[in-house]
Write an enzyme that holds these catalytic residues in place. Sequence first.
Site, PDB file in Angstrom:
ATOM      1  N   ASN A 284      54.543  33.669  94.060  1.00 14.59           N
ATOM      2  CA  ASN A 284      53.373  32.536  94.384  1.00 14.59           C
ATOM      3  C   ASN A 284      52.675  32.633  92.751  1.00 14.59           C
ATOM      4  OD1 ASN A 284      51.717  30.881  95.529  1.00 14.59           O
ATOM      5  ND2 ASN A 284      50.274  32.160  95.713  1.00 14.59           N
TER       6      ASN A 284
ATOM      7  N   HIS B 135      49.049  31.619  91.238  1.00 11.42           N
ATOM      8  CA  HIS B 135      47.559  31.601  91.680  1.00 11.42           C
ATOM      9  C   HIS B 135      46.793  31.359  90.463  1.00 11.42           C
ATOM     10  CE1 HIS B 135      44.042  31.909  94.517  1.00 11.42           C
ATOM     11  NE2 HIS B 135      43.615  32.723  93.610  1.00 11.42           N
TER      12      HIS B 135
ATOM     13  N   SER C 234      47.692  34.054  87.830  1.00 15.01           N
ATOM     14  CA  SER C 234      48.355  35.185  88.016  1.00 15.01           C
ATOM     15  C   SER C 234      49.755  34.684  88.658  1.00 15.01           C
ATOM     16  CB  SER C 234      47.609  36.046  88.882  1.00 15.01           C
ATOM     17  OG  SER C 234      46.441  36.534  88.484  1.00 15.01           O
TER      18      SER C 234
ATOM     19  N   ASP D 111      47.340  36.070  98.778  1.00 15.19           N
ATOM     20  CA  ASP D 111      46.958  36.378  97.418  1.00 15.19           C
ATOM     21  C   ASP D 111      46.734  37.659  96.704  1.00 15.19           C
ATOM     22  OD1 ASP D 111      47.242  33.341  97.014  1.00 15.19           O
ATOM     23  OD2 ASP D 111      44.983  33.367  97.492  1.00 15.19           O
TER      24      ASP D 111
HETATM   25  C1  GRF Z   1      48.490  25.122  90.691  1.00  8.06           C
HETATM   26  O1  GRF Z   1      47.304  25.070  89.898  1.00  8.06           O
HETATM   27  C2  GRF Z   1      48.687  26.486  91.461  1.00  8.06           C
HETATM   28  O2  GRF Z   1      48.091  27.379  90.578  1.00  8.06           O
HETATM   29  C3  GRF Z   1      48.136  25.993  92.616  1.00  8.06           C
HETATM   30  O3  GRF Z   1      48.449  24.812  92.872  1.00  8.06           O
HETATM   31  C4  GRF Z   1      48.457  23.962  91.927  1.00  8.06           C
HETATM   32  C5  GRF Z   1      49.688  23.399  91.937  1.00  8.06           C
HETATM   33  O4  GRF Z   1      49.792  22.252  91.104  1.00  8.06           O
HETATM   34  N1  GRF Z   1      48.419  27.383  93.480  1.00  8.06           N
HETATM   35  P1  GRF Z   1      51.266  21.508  90.857  1.00  8.06           P
HETATM   36  O5  GRF Z   1      51.486  20.617  92.399  1.00  8.06           O
HETATM   37  O6  GRF Z   1      52.428  22.341  90.415  1.00  8.06           O
HETATM   38  O7  GRF Z   1      51.086  20.555  89.852  1.00  8.06           O
END
Ligand code: GRF
Length: 224
Positions: free
Chosen positions: A114, A116, A143, A152
């Site tokens: 994932n 985050h 991260s 998370d």
């Molecule tokens: C990213 O900022 C990621 O960190 C978070 O959700 C957002 C997804 O953006 N978990 P995208 O759909 O990849 O543009």
Amino acid sequence: MNADPAPQPRILVLASGSGTNLQALIDASRERDFPGQIVAVGCNRPQAFALERAAQANIDTFIVNHQDYGSREEFDGALMAEIRRHNPDLVVLAGFMRILTTDFVRALRGTMLNIHPSLLPKYTGLNTHQRALEAGDKVHGVSIHFVTEELDGGPVIAQAEVTIDPDDTPESLAEKVQEKEHLLYPIVVRWFCEGRIHLGTDYVLFDGELLKQPMRLPDERVTH
Ligand code: GRF
């Protein structure tokens, strides 16, 4: 006689939104030496632009709409059935905005990543940019971690930092962090496909060694 080349690790990406991280992975996977192939993209929202990006790249897509299911367990069951159909070696959560059940997470233990938007363990959950600003932090970042039962909270593999400037807003900060996301995720997925990172009981093994600190990208890789 030529032996068949070893099959490349199969990557399945789950997304809910615009899919800019998916795009970064698609672009990276087109590099000649990329050690994996994106075999499918799944979304829980039928309107997610991520689906469009996958279709443009001729990648199989599927939708499991959470609104069609009465419980998290049913939704996760349907999602898992789709995932199994594609037989992935790695599941990449790229802005996938659903909390997954313990059984689901356990079934994919060590094979699900994932991203985050904070320097974990700071700011799990939502509104991370706002919270970093409100706390008066000077640095913030992103991260990438193995997914475990704790939201998370799985062992962190890599991080990239951004500097918070006095005039930053949640939006400007999100933009800066996303730039780093798009650099960092392909690198970590590459490591996974090369067999360099593994999940231990509650730690990451990198090249067979305990990873004491998350990997940090050297400055020249993370700044423009
Ligand atoms: C990213 O900022 C990621 O960190 C978070 O959700 C957002 C997804 O953006 N978990 P995208 O759909 O990849 O543009």
